[in-house]
Design a protein around this motif. Structure first.
Motif, PDB file in Angstrom:
ATOM      1  N   GLN A 168      -5.021 -17.143  31.890  1.00 27.81           N
ATOM      2  CA  GLN A 168      -4.094 -16.830  30.802  1.00 27.81           C
ATOM      3  C   GLN A 168      -4.844 -16.048  29.734  1.00 27.81           C
ATOM      4  N   ASP A 196       9.173 -14.846  35.862  1.00 28.67           N
ATOM      5  CA  ASP A 196       8.928 -15.572  34.612  1.00 28.67           C
ATOM      6  C   ASP A 196       9.184 -14.695  33.385  1.00 28.67           C
ATOM      7  N   ALA A 235       4.433 -30.940  27.744  1.00 29.45           N
ATOM      8  CA  ALA A 235       5.679 -30.314  27.289  1.00 29.45           C
ATOM      9  C   ALA A 235       6.852 -31.058  27.930  1.00 29.45           C
ATOM     10  N   ASP A 236       8.068 -30.646  27.561  1.00 33.04           N
ATOM     11  CA  ASP A 236       9.221 -31.479  27.907  1.00 33.04           C
ATOM     12  C   ASP A 236       9.948 -31.087  29.200  1.00 33.04           C
ATOM     13  N   GLY A 237       9.561 -29.960  29.796  1.00 31.68           N
ATOM     14  CA  GLY A 237      10.240 -29.550  31.027  1.00 31.68           C
ATOM     15  C   GLY A 237      11.657 -29.034  30.810  1.00 31.68           C
ATOM     16  N   ARG A 238      12.023 -28.883  29.558  1.00 22.86           N
ATOM     17  CA  ARG A 238      13.379 -28.399  29.225  1.00 22.86           C
ATOM     18  C   ARG A 238      13.336 -26.910  28.901  1.00 22.86           C
ATOM     19  N   GLY A 256       5.899 -26.421  35.468  1.00 21.91           N
ATOM     20  CA  GLY A 256       6.058 -27.406  34.391  1.00 21.91           C
ATOM     21  C   GLY A 256       7.507 -27.658  34.040  1.00 21.91           C
ATOM     22  N   ARG A 257       8.331 -26.691  34.309  1.00 14.92           N
ATOM     23  CA  ARG A 257       9.763 -26.919  34.072  1.00 14.92           C
ATOM     24  C   ARG A 257      10.609 -26.207  35.109  1.00 14.92           C
ATOM     25  N   ASP A 295      -0.724 -16.496  36.627  1.00 15.25           N
ATOM     26  CA  ASP A 295       0.283 -17.460  37.088  1.00 15.25           C
ATOM     27  C   ASP A 295       1.684 -16.856  37.010  1.00 15.25           C
ATOM     28  N   ASN A 296       1.818 -15.717  36.366  1.00 15.23           N
ATOM     29  CA  ASN A 296       3.114 -15.042  36.289  1.00 15.23           C
ATOM     30  C   ASN A 296       3.162 -13.804  37.171  1.00 15.23           C
ATOM     31  N   TYR A 322      -0.019 -24.713  40.737  1.00 17.65           N
ATOM     32  CA  TYR A 322      -0.756 -23.456  40.757  1.00 17.65           C
ATOM     33  C   TYR A 322      -1.682 -23.427  39.555  1.00 17.65           C
ATOM     34  N   ARG A 339      12.512 -26.991  19.333  1.00 14.79           N
ATOM     35  CA  ARG A 339      11.548 -25.899  19.530  1.00 14.79           C
ATOM     36  C   ARG A 339      11.111 -25.330  18.180  1.00 14.79           C
ATOM     37  N   LEU A 347      -2.092 -25.326  36.323  1.00 16.02           N
ATOM     38  CA  LEU A 347      -0.881 -25.157  35.504  1.00 16.02           C
ATOM     39  C   LEU A 347       0.292 -25.779  36.283  1.00 16.02           C
ATOM     40  N   GLY A 348       0.911 -25.002  37.126  1.00 17.71           N
ATOM     41  CA  GLY A 348       1.981 -25.542  37.987  1.00 17.71           C
ATOM     42  C   GLY A 348       3.361 -25.412  37.393  1.00 17.71           C
ATOM     43  N   SER A 380       3.840 -30.614  33.692  1.00 20.57           N
ATOM     44  CA  SER A 380       4.434 -30.197  32.409  1.00 20.57           C
ATOM     45  C   SER A 380       3.438 -30.173  31.250  1.00 20.57           C
ATOM     46  N   ARG A 381       2.264 -30.692  31.453  1.00 19.35           N
ATOM     47  CA  ARG A 381       1.186 -30.599  30.462  1.00 19.35           C
ATOM     48  C   ARG A 381       1.652 -30.890  29.027  1.00 19.35           C
TER      49      ARG A 381
HETATM   50  P1  AMP Z   1       4.723 -19.446  30.891  1.00 16.04           P
HETATM   51  O1  AMP Z   1       3.910 -18.882  29.780  1.00 16.04           O
HETATM   52  O2  AMP Z   1       6.192 -19.591  30.574  1.00 16.04           O
HETATM   53  O3  AMP Z   1       4.511 -18.733  32.184  1.00 16.04           O
HETATM   54  O4  AMP Z   1       4.236 -20.945  31.091  1.00 16.04           O
HETATM   55  C1  AMP Z   1       2.906 -21.313  31.344  1.00 16.04           C
HETATM   56  C2  AMP Z   1       2.843 -22.713  31.873  1.00 16.04           C
HETATM   57  O5  AMP Z   1       3.403 -23.632  30.917  1.00 16.04           O
HETATM   58  C3  AMP Z   1       3.584 -22.934  33.171  1.00 16.04           C
HETATM   59  O6  AMP Z   1       2.844 -23.806  33.964  1.00 16.04           O
HETATM   60  C4  AMP Z   1       4.895 -23.561  32.713  1.00 16.04           C
HETATM   61  O7  AMP Z   1       5.471 -24.340  33.706  1.00 16.04           O
HETATM   62  C5  AMP Z   1       4.449 -24.391  31.512  1.00 16.04           C
HETATM   63  N1  AMP Z   1       5.550 -24.600  30.540  1.00 16.04           N
HETATM   64  C6  AMP Z   1       6.042 -23.699  29.652  1.00 16.04           C
HETATM   65  N2  AMP Z   1       7.037 -24.244  28.919  1.00 16.04           N
HETATM   66  C7  AMP Z   1       7.192 -25.523  29.346  1.00 16.04           C
HETATM   67  C8  AMP Z   1       8.049 -26.602  28.999  1.00 16.04           C
HETATM   68  N3  AMP Z   1       8.993 -26.509  28.053  1.00 16.04           N
HETATM   69  N4  AMP Z   1       7.903 -27.768  29.659  1.00 16.04           N
HETATM   70  C9  AMP Z   1       6.982 -27.894  30.627  1.00 16.04           C
HETATM   71  N5  AMP Z   1       6.130 -26.941  30.990  1.00 16.04           N
HETATM   72  C10 AMP Z   1       6.230 -25.758  30.382  1.00 16.04           C
END
Ligand code: AMP
Ligand code: MG
Length: 514
Positions: free
Chosen positions: A90, A279, A133-136, A101-102, A269-270, A86, A174, A98-99, A130-131
């Motif tokens: 922002q 979210d 980031a770690d997906g965790r 990511g985790r 996206d939220n 998606y 973190r 974005l999509g 995940s752009r």
């Molecule tokens: P958010 O602000 O939480 O709605 O996240 C915005 C975007 O960043 C979304 O596409 C999330 O999937 C991605 N994202 C946030 N935190 C992580 C993470 N730790 N690992 C991977 N993707 C993330």
């Protein structure tokens, strides 16, 4: 659990990437990419929402296979996991792809009534989206989402839900305050459910790519599955769909105002296409009433996502959705009318809701001014939003206003402020006398509308600290209290934020770091 009954209709219906690669990349024209979950080696299941599991048709926890599923330790071979693509705006700016990511989808399950529910893990590893980031996910933010989404559900606010929470057994790095002091935190994974996790951003992505056919396919899919009131043969069906999304979004925001919820990151996206709260990040309930309050430290410069801005932002987000759906609707005037009506609709519903909070029988002439004045009063006098309405229920039985409202103020009121409160109460009394319903009915309405228990950030903060020390007592109490928000099961939770938590990060303000 009936894991063998989980299906994955996206995989059959929409274009996707089946390579399974986790390489972070753009996936133009596609709605999803298959990706495997992490398979944690030493996870520990902390909370399982058995009632929800049964409601959605997944059933009780039985075999080890079930626990492994919830823990993201293993998945049965019938489940081909995937993440969706998606886009979004922002903080007011186009952010492109974005999509998830985790978040990783297991698919969907049907219950005996045929109701369909999607299930996904959050924190089960990186995906193509995940752009860097770690997906965790960490325990801190996962616990916040678990408890808050369930608290919102029991309050009656439209929301996605939480099925389970596990420690992943990993440590995750973190930088909680974004100040260069990164530290290890306990990793966690949760499973969450929703009829659909589709966001405004899913439509924005396809539209931005000029993928009209897939955009139409996605809109048809959503109308068919989630908007049964729309006739699929109606030539106006996409405009009707947009109108419904606007109405559902207005309903959700009104509910946020009823309970004093601030989302904190209302990016497109939220925004759920079904008008569900989704979210949970740096959210907060209001302690002291303030229209300008934002819990999100990233939002502090502009306060775009402050409490009082949420309806305006929802409308702005709907503009972005309107742009995305334009290729299907091709009628600017119609879209503009729906967007402009959003305002009227929102305020009508808002005032009806406020009338319930005050125990009025509907909205009468002059009530809107009364509501505006009450907001100004609550803000100027720094009252606790939830406790103020609680005390309002019983004030007429109390001889002394000062004593009756004592525990509601965050700073000691001046004589002048007390005088204002008294004048307000006189006006309130005059308005109540115009009610056709009895006093008892009026109080009953207030009790049904105004929560006694809200999941305040300081409670979540304490709960996380205790859990980090291996203690579960507060967690269990909160899990019980949040199921009965209109009662006072634990009176110790129905108090204003203790002053020792003033200004403490995680108690009134939070970062997005999760
Ligand atoms: P958010 O602000 O939480 O709605 O996240 C915005 C975007 O960043 C979304 O596409 C999330 O999937 C991605 N994202 C946030 N935190 C992580 C993470 N730790 N690992 C991977 N993707 C993330
Ligand atoms: Mg998000």
């Amino acid at each position: 659990m009936n894991l063998d009954q989980i299906t994955q209709q996206y995989l059959q219906k929409f274009p996707g990437d089946f390579s399974g690669s986790t390489m972070q990349r753009q996936t133009p024209k596609l709605i999803f990419s298959t990706v495997e979950i992490m398979k944690f080696e030493h996870p520990e299941l902390l909370i399982f929402n058995e009632r929800l599991s049964e409601d959605i048709g997944l059933g009780k926890l039985g075999k080890q296979e079930d626990t492994d599923f919830l823990n993201a330790a293993d998945v049965p071979s019938n489940i081909k996991t995937y993440a969706t693509a998606y886009a979004g705006h922002q903080f007011g700016n186009w952010a492109g792809q974005l999509g998830d990511g985790r978040a990783i989808f297991a698919g969907e399950i049907r219950n005996k009534d045929g109701k369909q529910t999607e299930i996904q893990w959050k924190g089960a590893g990186a995906t193509p989206y995940s752009r860097h980031a770690d997906g965790r996910a960490v325990l801190r933010s996962s616990l916040r989402e678990y408890l808050m989404s369930e608290a919102m559900f029991h309050l009656g606010v439209p929301t996605t839900r939480a099925l389970s929470l596990s420690l992943s057994g990993e440590q995750v790095v973190r930088d909680m305050l974004y100040d260069g002091n990164a530290a290890y935190e306990k990793g966690a994974v949760m499973t969450r459910t929703s009829p659909s996790f589709l966001r405004f951003g899913h439509f924005e992505l396809l539209s931005a790519q000029g993928e009209k056919q897939t955009l139409q396919q996605l809109a048809d899919f959503v109308i068919e599955n989630y908007f049964p009131e729309i006739d699929v043969d109606d030539i106006d069906k996409y405009a009707l769909f947009f109108q419904q999304v606007a109405a559902k979004t207005a309903d959700m925001i009104v509910e946020w105002y009823r309970v004093g919820f601030v989302h904190g990151v209302m990016n497109t996206d939220n925004m759920s296409i079904l008008g569900l709260t989704i979210d949970y990040g740096p959210f907060s309930f209001l302690d002291e009433y303030h229209l300008n309050f934002t819990p999100n430290t990233t939002d502090l410069p502009g306060r775009r996502y402050a409490f009082g801005n949420q309806a305006k932002i929802a409308q702005w987000n709907l503009w972005q959705l309107a742009n995305a759906l334009f290729p299907l609707i091709k009628d600017e005037a119609k879209l503009e009318t729906i967007l402009n009506n959003f305002n009227t609709l929102f305020w009508k519903k808002h005032d009806e809701m406020m009338a319930c909070k005050f125990g009025f029988d509907g909205v009468q002439k002059g009530d809107d001014e009364f509501f505006t004045n009450s907001q100004q009063l609550m803000q100027d006098l720094e009252v606790d939003y939830t406790l103020f309405f609680k005390q309002l229920e019983t004030y007429s039985q109390s001889p002394d206003v000062k004593i009756h409202f004592e525990e509601v103020f965050y700073s000691r009121p001046t004589e002048e402020q007390l005088q204002r409160l008294k004048e307000f109460l006189t006006l309130y009394q005059t308005r109540l006398e115009k009610n056709k319903r009895s006093e008892a009915d009026s109080i009953k309405l207030m009790k049904e509308t105004n929560p006694k228990f809200i999941l305040r950030n300081y409670l979540l903060f304490e709960c996380i600290n205790e859990l980090n020390e291996g203690k579960k007592e507060l967690l269990n109490k909160l899990l019980e209290a949040l199921e009965h928000p209109y009662e006072e099961i634990y009176p110790e939770f129905s108090v204003k934020r203790p002053s020792k938590f003033d200004g403490e990060t995680g108690c009134s303000t939070l970062s997005c770091s999760s």
